[in-house]
Scaffold this motif. Structure first.
Motif, PDB file in Angstrom:
ATOM      1  N   ARG A   1      44.384  56.291 -12.557  1.00  0.00           N
ATOM      2  CA  ARG A   1      43.863  55.966 -11.064  1.00  0.00           C
ATOM      3  C   ARG A   1      44.889  55.469 -10.167  1.00  0.00           C
ATOM      4  N   ILE A   2      46.060  55.579 -10.511  1.00  0.00           N
ATOM      5  CA  ILE A   2      47.067  54.954  -9.744  1.00  0.00           C
ATOM      6  C   ILE A   2      46.778  53.466  -9.163  1.00  0.00           C
ATOM      7  N   GLN A   3      46.506  52.617 -10.170  1.00  0.00           N
ATOM      8  CA  GLN A   3      45.953  51.552  -9.789  1.00  0.00           C
ATOM      9  C   GLN A   3      46.682  50.405 -10.563  1.00  0.00           C
ATOM     10  N   ARG A   4      46.772  49.106  -9.777  1.00  0.00           N
ATOM     11  CA  ARG A   4      47.336  47.873 -10.352  1.00  0.00           C
ATOM     12  C   ARG A   4      46.640  47.275 -11.379  1.00  0.00           C
TER      13      ARG A   4
ATOM     14  N   SER B   1      34.242  54.507 -18.704  1.00  0.00           N
ATOM     15  CA  SER B   1      34.735  55.671 -18.148  1.00  0.00           C
ATOM     16  C   SER B   1      35.467  56.651 -19.114  1.00  0.00           C
ATOM     17  N   GLY B   2      35.657  56.222 -20.451  1.00  0.00           N
ATOM     18  CA  GLY B   2      36.439  56.608 -21.365  1.00  0.00           C
ATOM     19  C   GLY B   2      37.337  55.898 -22.329  1.00  0.00           C
ATOM     20  N   ALA B   3      37.842  56.235 -23.172  1.00  0.00           N
ATOM     21  CA  ALA B   3      38.689  55.633 -24.272  1.00  0.00           C
ATOM     22  C   ALA B   3      40.035  56.126 -24.254  1.00  0.00           C
TER      23      ALA B   3
ATOM     24  N   ALA C   1      33.590  51.276  -8.686  1.00  0.00           N
ATOM     25  CA  ALA C   1      32.992  52.596  -8.068  1.00  0.00           C
ATOM     26  C   ALA C   1      33.886  53.499  -7.075  1.00  0.00           C
ATOM     27  N   ARG C   2      34.686  52.643  -6.565  1.00  0.00           N
ATOM     28  CA  ARG C   2      35.834  53.625  -5.630  1.00  0.00           C
ATOM     29  C   ARG C   2      36.918  53.896  -6.258  1.00  0.00           C
ATOM     30  N   GLN C   3      37.075  53.596  -7.574  1.00  0.00           N
ATOM     31  CA  GLN C   3      38.423  54.283  -8.211  1.00  0.00           C
ATOM     32  C   GLN C   3      37.927  55.539  -8.949  1.00  0.00           C
ATOM     33  N   THR C   4      38.737  56.396  -8.785  1.00  0.00           N
ATOM     34  CA  THR C   4      38.770  57.982  -9.278  1.00  0.00           C
ATOM     35  C   THR C   4      40.045  58.100  -9.756  1.00  0.00           C
ATOM     36  N   VAL C   5      39.806  59.176 -10.911  1.00  0.00           N
ATOM     37  CA  VAL C   5      40.941  59.808 -11.541  1.00  0.00           C
ATOM     38  C   VAL C   5      41.813  60.738 -10.539  1.00  0.00           C
TER      39      VAL C   5
END
Length: 305
Positions: free
Chosen positions: A127-130, A60-62, A25-29
């Protein structure tokens, strides 16, 4: 050993479904895969073949998973694999792979077949996420029956070409956020204490400890050194906790750790690590360093055939 506060979970207890949902829930585009990656791949379609090798289907999407192939594929030639964006936040791996294809890949026609997967983890890229949306690190899940769909799709892409790969270079970054966010999150997720480390200032490589190919690694280092600086060892002679075995090189058992660079069985493999937060490097330099690494590796590998 030190402890680091992470705002999810209870210290000493691994996350369950509620904590993972809280993390998700904390992850944003924060940027667009379509605008920054897919449009660049589309612009290459006139010169290269583009294949869809899978699709991520998250709530959240494909996201389509695309790879770029040499147009004049010749089964008599060896195959070289370039991967980027296994960790979505590592920008120069993605953009460097695309830059290599755009500016240099045509020059290898008739010498080798190129297969380039520039953004293995598009959900993470946006999301600039690992991790991926399942709170899994794709680069620890290149294993049989992988629970990470990004990893499973890439392994399925390369499997029909097994035994034909000459080289695989996997493009990564080490960033300040590794220490500030991603390693503390990993410790919290797994219910383990966080042990602080330093972030090396400069470029380095992670070779396969079971197939190190030191001359190949140094050919890549030499090519990159013309573009940006190479990371020195710390006071203990290490980089990110691993002994430095040669200038700018550490080693991991790639396949045993489920790392991307271990999936092909290629003769020559390596993982690049660029440091984009260095005051001595620009984003363009980081992209150029990834391109130099690919070209330096290819020239060495092809010369040894």
């Amino acid at each position: 050993m030190s402890t680091a506060f992470y705002p999810i979970g209870t210290p000493g207890h691994a996350w369950g479904a509620p904590e993972k949902a809280q993390w998700l829930a904390r992850q944003t585009v924060r940027r667009s895969y379509a605008a920054e990656v897919l449009t660049k791949i589309d612009a290459l379609r006139g010169r290269f073949d583009v294949v869809t090798y899978g699709e991520l289907d998250y709530a959240s999407g494909a996201y389509p998973l695309l790879a770029i192939r040499s147009r004049d594929w010749d089964d008599a030639l060896p195959v070289a694999l370039v991967t980027g964006g296994v960790h979505g936040y590592e920008t120069s791996g993605v953009q460097g792979a695309l830059q290599f294809v755009d500016r240099h890949a045509a020059g290898y026609a008739g010498r080798c077949n190129l297969l380039v997967a520039p953004c293995v983890s598009p959900w993470g890229y946006e999301r600039i996420q690992r991790w991926n949306a399942l709170a899994l690190d794709p680069n620890r899940n290149f294993t049989a029956g992988s629970p990470a769909p990004e990893s499973a799709a890439l392994m399925a892409l390369v499997q029909p070409l097994a035994e034909r790969f000459l080289m695989h270079i996997d493009l990564h970054e080490t960033t300040d956020s590794d220490e500030g966010e991603f390693r503390p999150a990993l410790a919290a997720r797994d219910g383990k204490p966080f042990e602080a480390d330093s972030v090396p200032d400069g470029f380095y490589l992670c070779a396969d400890s079971l197939n190190p190919q030191p001359e190949f690694q140094q050919a890549v280092i030499a090519a990159v050194a013309k573009v940006t600086h190479i990371a020195p060892p710390d006071a203990q002679g290490r980089i990110i906790g691993s002994p430095v075995v040669a200038h700018g090189v550490i080693e991991y058992p790639l396949k045993a750790l489920g790392l991307c660079a271990g999936i092909t069985g290629a003769r020559y493999t390596t993982t690049t690590e660029v440091y984009p937060d260095s005051p001595r490097a620009t984003p363009a330099q980081c992209d150029d360093a990834q391109v130099a690494a690919v070209r330096g590796g290819l020239e060495y590998a092809l010369a040894q055939r």
